[in-house]
Design a protein around this motif. Structure first.
Motif, mmCIF file in Angstrom:
data_model
loop_
_atom_site.group_PDB
_atom_site.id
_atom_site.type_symbol
_atom_site.label_atom_id
_atom_site.label_comp_id
_atom_site.label_asym_id
_atom_site.label_seq_id
_atom_site.Cartn_x
_atom_site.Cartn_y
_atom_site.Cartn_z
ATOM 1 N N THR A 33 0.836 -1.205 0.000
ATOM 2 C CA THR A 33 0.000 0.000 0.000
ATOM 3 C C THR A 33 0.868 1.251 0.000
ATOM 4 O O THR A 33 0.655 2.184 -0.781
ATOM 5 N N THR A 34 1.873 1.276 0.861
ATOM 6 C CA THR A 34 2.790 2.415 0.934
ATOM 7 C C THR A 34 3.511 2.613 -0.389
ATOM 8 O O THR A 34 3.612 3.744 -0.898
ATOM 9 N N VAL A 36 2.665 1.674 -3.449
ATOM 10 C CA VAL A 36 1.750 2.141 -4.503
ATOM 11 C C VAL A 36 1.474 3.629 -4.335
ATOM 12 O O VAL A 36 1.519 4.397 -5.305
ATOM 13 N N ARG A 37 1.220 4.060 -3.127
ATOM 14 C CA ARG A 37 0.923 5.481 -2.907
ATOM 15 C C ARG A 37 2.138 6.360 -3.197
ATOM 16 O O ARG A 37 2.003 7.473 -3.705
ATOM 17 N N GLU A 38 3.342 5.848 -2.899
ATOM 18 C CA GLU A 38 4.561 6.605 -3.197
ATOM 19 C C GLU A 38 4.805 6.729 -4.701
ATOM 20 O O GLU A 38 5.518 7.622 -5.140
ATOM 21 N N ALA A 40 2.328 6.914 -7.070
ATOM 22 C CA ALA A 40 1.063 7.306 -7.698
ATOM 23 C C ALA A 40 1.284 8.080 -8.994
ATOM 24 O O ALA A 40 0.575 7.868 -9.986
ATOM 25 N N THR A 45 -3.331 5.183 -13.568
ATOM 26 C CA THR A 45 -4.372 4.894 -12.576
ATOM 27 C C THR A 45 -5.765 4.815 -13.178
ATOM 28 O O THR A 45 -6.758 4.925 -12.469
ATOM 29 N N THR A 49 -8.305 4.187 -7.878
ATOM 30 C CA THR A 49 -7.879 5.425 -7.236
ATOM 31 C C THR A 49 -6.782 5.095 -6.245
ATOM 32 O O THR A 49 -7.006 4.348 -5.287
ATOM 33 N N VAL A 50 -5.586 5.633 -6.485
ATOM 34 C CA VAL A 50 -4.437 5.294 -5.648
ATOM 35 C C VAL A 50 -4.693 5.661 -4.194
ATOM 36 O O VAL A 50 -4.377 4.895 -3.286
ATOM 37 N N GLU A 51 -5.288 6.834 -3.971
ATOM 38 C CA GLU A 51 -5.509 7.287 -2.586
ATOM 39 C C GLU A 51 -6.402 6.334 -1.805
ATOM 40 O O GLU A 51 -6.272 6.221 -0.588
#
Length: 203
Positions: A33-34, A36-38, A40, A45, A49-51
């Motif tokens: 999860t971390t 993927v968000r880093e 983005a 996408t 939704t990445v968030e």
């Protein structure tokens, strides 16, 4: 289209742990999860939704399987040089890695779409034609980044770093570059010096 740093960063989630072993930044769902968000900004996408993305065990297994395919194909790309020592003894067969990568890339069908903003030239983009789940969309984005990288000119610059304890792949930036980072070059030179001293010390 994602740039080559995305697929390199995926491969480099396998790294040296600083103690002679190998660490995995994707060792659990939270790590994925971390990550993927880093990343983005580099991910395509379209489809999730990445968030809002929160990895579970299935997502982790899917991305780690894709990473294994990427690293197997990286090992093929650096031949005849040896692959990264992190997985040299347990690489996926190249045919299996290709099938896994291509299947993931094709799991989200896309179609070309013409965009033509007022006052600008028209351009084409590829958009998904279905509504895939987030894991399928994520893996498709990563797989397509890998396909573009491996089929592109930067593949010829790919190298495995063979400094002591390093397991990284990197892009060679200049003809004399042998290691991924200056610190790896320093370790390699120290190791060579120690080997030479041992050889001279032997009776």
């Amino acid at each position: 289209m994602a740039d080559h740093s995305l697929v390199l960063d995926l491969a480099l989630t396998v790294r040296h742990d600083g103690h002679g072993g190998v660490a995995d930044d994707l060792s659990g769902p939270d790590g994925l999860t971390t990550w993927v968000r880093e990343h983005a900004a580099a991910l395509d996408t379209d489809g999730f939704t990445v968030e809002a993305f929160a990895a579970d065990d299935d997502a982790l297994a899917a991305v780690r399987a894709l990473r294994a395919a990427v690293r197997a194909l990286f090992a093929r790309a650096v031949r005849p040089d040896p692959p990264s020592p992190a997985d040299a003894e347990r690489l996926l067969p190249a045919g299996m890695a290709l099938e896994l990568l291509n299947s993931a890339a094709a799991a989200v069908p896309t179609a070309p779409r013409l965009e033509w903003p007022e006052g600008r030239d028209p351009y084409a983009v590829h958009r998904g034609t279905g509504t895939p789940d987030a894991v399928t969309a994520l893996c498709a984005s990563l797989a397509r980044a890998a396909v573009h990288f491996l089929a592109g000119p930067d593949r010829a610059r790919l190298r495995a770093c063979h400094a002591p304890r390093c397991v990284r792949y990197f892009l060679k930036e200049h003809p004399r570059q042998e290691w991924c980072r200056p610190s790896c070059g320093n370790r390699a030179r120290v190791a060579r010096h120690q080997r030479r001293r041992q050889l001279h010390a032997e009776p």
